[in-house]
Design a protein around this motif. Structure first.
Motif, PDB file in Angstrom:
ATOM      1  N   VAL A 349     -83.750  49.274 -78.939  1.00 46.81           N
ATOM      2  CA  VAL A 349     -83.369  50.502 -79.649  1.00 46.81           C
ATOM      3  C   VAL A 349     -83.478  51.687 -78.684  1.00 46.81           C
ATOM      4  N   GLU A 353     -81.944  56.621 -81.724  1.00 46.86           N
ATOM      5  CA  GLU A 353     -81.670  55.798 -82.902  1.00 46.86           C
ATOM      6  C   GLU A 353     -82.285  56.455 -84.141  1.00 46.86           C
ATOM      7  N   LYS A 357     -81.811  53.195 -89.091  1.00 46.80           N
ATOM      8  CA  LYS A 357     -81.285  52.060 -88.336  1.00 46.80           C
ATOM      9  C   LYS A 357     -82.409  51.262 -87.689  1.00 46.80           C
ATOM     10  N   MET A 360     -83.942  49.074 -90.307  1.00 46.91           N
ATOM     11  CA  MET A 360     -83.127  47.889 -90.595  1.00 46.91           C
ATOM     12  C   MET A 360     -83.257  46.848 -89.487  1.00 46.91           C
ATOM     13  N   ALA A 361     -83.349  47.322 -88.243  1.00 43.21           N
ATOM     14  CA  ALA A 361     -83.520  46.375 -87.137  1.00 43.21           C
ATOM     15  C   ALA A 361     -84.845  45.626 -87.292  1.00 43.21           C
ATOM     16  N   TYR A 380     -82.005  50.845 -99.326  1.00 41.23           N
ATOM     17  CA  TYR A 380     -81.561  50.841 -97.932  1.00 41.23           C
ATOM     18  C   TYR A 380     -81.426  52.275 -97.429  1.00 41.23           C
ATOM     19  N   GLU A 383     -78.461  56.023 -93.577  1.00 39.43           N
ATOM     20  CA  GLU A 383     -77.682  55.908 -92.336  1.00 39.43           C
ATOM     21  C   GLU A 383     -76.860  54.630 -92.261  1.00 39.43           C
ATOM     22  N   VAL A 384     -77.311  53.587 -92.936  1.00 38.49           N
ATOM     23  CA  VAL A 384     -76.575  52.318 -92.868  1.00 38.49           C
ATOM     24  C   VAL A 384     -75.816  52.053 -94.167  1.00 38.49           C
ATOM     25  N   GLN A 430     -70.602  59.031 -89.777  1.00 36.14           N
ATOM     26  CA  GLN A 430     -70.083  57.793 -89.183  1.00 36.14           C
ATOM     27  C   GLN A 430     -69.242  58.110 -87.949  1.00 36.14           C
ATOM     28  N   ASP A 433     -71.405  58.519 -85.065  1.00 34.85           N
ATOM     29  CA  ASP A 433     -71.819  57.210 -84.549  1.00 34.85           C
ATOM     30  C   ASP A 433     -70.724  56.611 -83.687  1.00 34.85           C
ATOM     31  N   ASP A 438     -70.468  53.467 -81.269  1.00 32.02           N
ATOM     32  CA  ASP A 438     -70.492  52.429 -82.293  1.00 32.02           C
ATOM     33  C   ASP A 438     -69.066  52.176 -82.788  1.00 32.02           C
ATOM     34  N   ALA A 441     -68.404  51.807 -86.641  1.00 31.20           N
ATOM     35  CA  ALA A 441     -68.707  52.859 -87.603  1.00 31.20           C
ATOM     36  C   ALA A 441     -67.486  53.123 -88.480  1.00 31.20           C
TER      37      ALA A 441
END
Length: 496
Positions: A349, A353, A357, A360-361, A380, A383-384, A430, A433, A438, A441
């Motif tokens: 990471v 970050e 996120k 979630m990782a 959740y 961001e995701v 997004q 990102d 990304d 995104a």
RNA sequence: GGGCCCUUAGCUCAGCAGGUAGAGCAACUGACUCUUAAUCAGUAGGUUGUCGGUUCGAUCCCGACAGGGCUCACCA
């Protein structure tokens, strides 16, 4: 394909049959019965009772084995329902038919007609007084005892796999049944089945790399859809308050035992419902399917016992991590501490970050695999979750859940974000990102925002991975075992 | 895409300090009127995934390529 001796001889044989004026591929066939009908109807009848039965039956199917005795023979006939033995006797079937029979091969498709009887060993058998060749096989079937086990051939030549491995057909019968049950369940709740575009000018509604194609007449790029979400929600805005779609999604990602580039999802939306309502609905749906398919709520998957009896465990993403790792909850509230912890787990990471996120990782690394019994993982990070409604208490989280069974994600659902202003902000997040590298995104979708500006009712939606559900309920180790024609590289040199 | 492993007859599998391959089933010929992995006697079937290297000689050793499996990464 090269002509081996086996094929050459078979072709010679076939030319000889043609020369005799025998139609090798007739199509005027009138089959009255299936093997299953006959087997179940007379399952309890003994030899003496069967002798009384004057009725004649006809079945058609593939010859799976021939056991020849000179003037008589047994064949094993396989139709879509199963197998039934046939008895071919020179005096009963007649000289002409018997001469034809002697030229038939395992793999040929035939029809037999006659009465039923029980052999000395007690097997229910149809005694052919008529025998017709319906379709001649040129290639031999795989070996009768070991069958076809080569995985590559099984997938590339699924027809052979289906002929020789009865369990394969059972899996796909169950798959069909599962989808049928899903439709019935949704219909009972007044959901309308719809179809939305598979080719989209923007691949939205999920986070994944799409397949790209080109439309010549319109002169524009199109993407195979990665999800139907944004279209289905337009329908909800349009007043279709309960809609669902069962169809393929395409994602240009790696292939594994749980991933196929095209996979089947049921996605549905229910206005005036929340993600919590969908948890109950999902429990009902899965128990409905299991009860009707298996007759019970428990099953074993790859030697693990799964129990679908509701209510299922509900746990937030953070709690799942905390319970698995036994760490100080504050670590997950502070980006720097969370990054440090992630790195202690050897996760890659970067310093920028966002906390969500990182969480979630960590979740995927630590907690996911342990979610064996059905579990709703909730809350959740925003961001995701670019399309999910924010949680009223903690706006950095969303009203979202994913369903895990056997450590695999089976469903994803959330209360929908229907505030067009917030939705625009999320898309802008997004885009940042994407600028940061990304590629997956989510892109800006002005048309979708415009639709939201006409007011979408409060709605909850869910996607259920049907392939994975079928894997669980058929105890299949690989997604390729529940997809008839899984994707494979093309082989250069023709044939097998 | 990375790592590890696999590819021999139509199918399922053997084999070999490197000396150009065997079995069962399927096929072919013959025998046989209750078998069910039928049985019995006989016959035939192979560019050992492809290309290159080492070697007097490669199915075997080395390399590349192709296809596949598992796994990691990406993801559902």
């Amino acid at each position: 394909m090269e002509e081996n001796e086996l094929l050459k001889k078979r072709k010679e044989k076939i030319e000889a049959l043609r020369a005799e004026g025998i139609d090798l591929y007739p199509n005027n066939v009138n089959v009255k019965n299936t093997t299953e009908e006959i087997l179940s109807r007379f399952s309890d009848a003994d030899h003496d009772q069967l002798v009384q039965i004057e009725e004649r039956f006809s079945i058609a199917g593939r010859i799976m084995a021939i056991r020849n005795f000179g003037k008589a023979a047994f064949i094993s006939l396989q139709d879509r329902k199963g197998r039934l033995q046939g008895y071919i006797h020179k005096q009963i079937v007649g000289e002409e038919a018997y001469q034809l029979f002697k030229k038939l091969d395992v793999g040929d498709i035939v029809m037999t007609e006659g009465k039923v009887f029980r052999t000395k060993t007690g097997e229910l058998t149809i005694e052919a007084d008529r025998l017709r060749l319906l379709s001649k096989a040129i290639r031999p079937l795989p070996e009768k005892w070991h069958g076809l086990t080569d995985i590559e051939t099984r997938y590339r030549q699924r027809h052979l796999d289906l002929i020789v491995n009865p369990r394969v057909k059972e899996v796909f019968q169950k798959r069909s049944r599962i989808i049928q049950l899903m439709r019935r369940f949704m219909e009972d709740r007044d959901f309308l089945e719809v179809e939305t575009p598979m080719m989209q000018p923007r691949a939205g509604g999920a986070v994944a790399r799409p397949f790209k194609t080109y439309h010549h007449a319109l002169g524009m790029d199109l993407y195979l859809r990665i999800a139907p979400e944004l279209y289905l929600k337009r329908l909800v805005t349009g007043g279709m308050e309960r809609v669902y779609e069962i169809n393929r999604n395409f994602r240009n990602e790696g292939i594994s035992s749980f991933h196929n580039p095209e996979f089947t999802m049921m996605e549905f939306y229910q206005a005036y419902a929340t993600y919590e309502d969908l948890m109950s609905l999902t429990e009902s749906l899965f128990t409905f399917i299991a009860q009707n398919l298996l007759g019970q709520l428990t099953f074993s998957y790859q030697d693990r016992q799964i129990d679908l009896t509701p209510p299922w465990r509900r746990v937030t993403v953070k709690d799942a991590i905390i319970q698995t790792c036994r760490i100080d909850p504050d670590i997950l509230e502070n980006a720097a501490r969370a990054i440090a912890y992630a790195r202690s787990l050897h996760l890659d990471v970067n310093d920028q970050e966002p906390l969500g996120k990182v969480i979630m990782a960590i979740f995927e690394e630590t907690a996911e695999a342990g979610l064996v019994q059905p579990t709703f993982v909730t809350h959740y990070p925003v961001e995701v979750s670019p399309l999910s409604r924010r949680n009223a208490v903690n706006p950095s989280l969303t009203d979202r859940f994913e369903l895990y069974i056997c450590g695999k994600e089976i469903a994803n659902a959330f209360s929908e974000l229907n505030d067009p202003v917030d939705q625009r902000d999320r898309f802008l997040m997004q885009l940042k990102d994407r600028e940061a590298g990304d590629e997956e995104a989510h892109g800006m979708d002005e048309d979708y925002i415009t639709a939201l500006e006409y007011a979408m009712p409060p709605t909850a939606g869910e996607g259920i991975g049907i392939d994975r559900l079928v894997m669980l309920l058929t105890d299949s180790a690989s997604i390729r075992d529940v997809i008839l024609f899984p994707h494979m590289r093309i082989k250069d040199e023709g044939g097998n």
